[in-house]
Structure formats: C-alpha cells, structure tokens
Scaffold this motif. Structure first.
Motif: not given
Length: 170
Positions: A25-29, A35-43, A145-147
């Motif tokens: 579970v921790s590896n999945m998180v 993945k979330a960080l990569e999406k943020i970086q791409a945006a 991002i904060i919003e």
C-alpha cells in the motif's frame, strides 16, 4: 506444546502478511504521489511555456537554466523551513533568537543573490518582458495549485461529514 508452536507460527505469518500489505500500500501511495508530482510538473511547464510564448530555440535554452534556478530556490526554502522547525517547539534564549533572526536574513540575502544571478542568466535567453511574465505565471500557478488543494480538502471534509451523518443515523 505443539499447539503453542503452531499458534506462534500462525501469529508470525499474520504479522508478515500485514507488514507485506502495508509495504504494498505504501508503495502504491508513493507511486501515486510521484505520478501526481509529474502531472503538476507537466502542467507548470505547459503554463509557463504558453504564457511566455517561448520559441523552440528559447525553450531549449530556458528550461535547463530555469530548472537549475528552481532547484536552488527549493534548497534555500528547505534550509529555511528546517531552521524554523528546529526552534519551533521550545523557548529560545535571547542569543538563540538573535542567531535565528540573523540566519533568516542570511537566507533571504542568498535568495536575493540567487534571483539576481538567474535574472542575469535568463535575460541572455528570454526578454525582460518574458521574465516579468514568468514571475506572474509562477504566482498564478502557485495560486492555482493552492486553490485545487483547498477544493480537494473541502470535498473530503464534506464527504466525511456525510459519512458521519449516515453513521449517526444508523
């Protein structure tokens, strides 16, 4: 004797299974966080590229300099947060308070020096107007991002309240 031994083996197996499940579970998180960080970086890259109207030639030169600047800025921020955290939970002496204030000023001076250095480097790649647009794009992205984080938190709170009401009705 045999049953005690057998129960101990079962107990240890249960513990091993629970630990294994927690690790999975921790590896999945962590993978989801990555993945979330990569999406943020791409945006962020897309927003800045679009707002600055970077040509392919400018983008090729801009991103390595900007990424280096961003890394150094994050290191300064991490140092500042660590300094604040280390003194947060205790009463400081007057000397410690002065040292903390001096260190804060030193870090802010480093930030100004970093801004000045990279401003000079960036003006060799993009125009001054584009640098101003960059500052606005960074601020807009930070607010966005904060919003979104606030909206997610609000949604979770609403869901939790609904679940609490459902549980209380039962």
């Amino acid at each position: 004797n045999f049953t005690v031994f057998y129960l101990m083996i079962l107990y240890n197996m249960k513990i091993a299974i629970v630990i294994g499940a927690l690790m999975i579970v921790s590896n999945m998180v962590m993978a989801q966080d990555q993945k979330a960080l990569e999406k943020i970086q791409a945006a962020r890259i897309a927003l800045i590229t679009e707002r600055l109207g970077l040509t392919p030639e400018q983008a090729e030169k801009f991103w390595p300099v900007y990424n280096e600047y961003t890394r150094q800025r994050q290191e300064l921020l991490k140092e500042y947060k660590g300094m604040r955290r280390s003194s947060q939970d205790r009463q400081l002496t007057d000397e410690e308070s002065k040292a903390l204030l001096d260190k804060g000023i030193q870090l802010k001076e480093k930030q100004v020096g970093l801004d000045r250095t990279y401003n000079d480097r960036l003006t060799r790649v993009i125009s001054n107007n584009q640098i101003l647009l960059l500052r606005r794009a960074e601020e807009d992205f930070r607010k966005m991002i904060i919003e979104r984080l606030d909206n997610r938190r609000d949604q979770r709170e609403r869901l939790n309240r609904r679940e609490d009401r459902k549980n209380n009705e039962q």
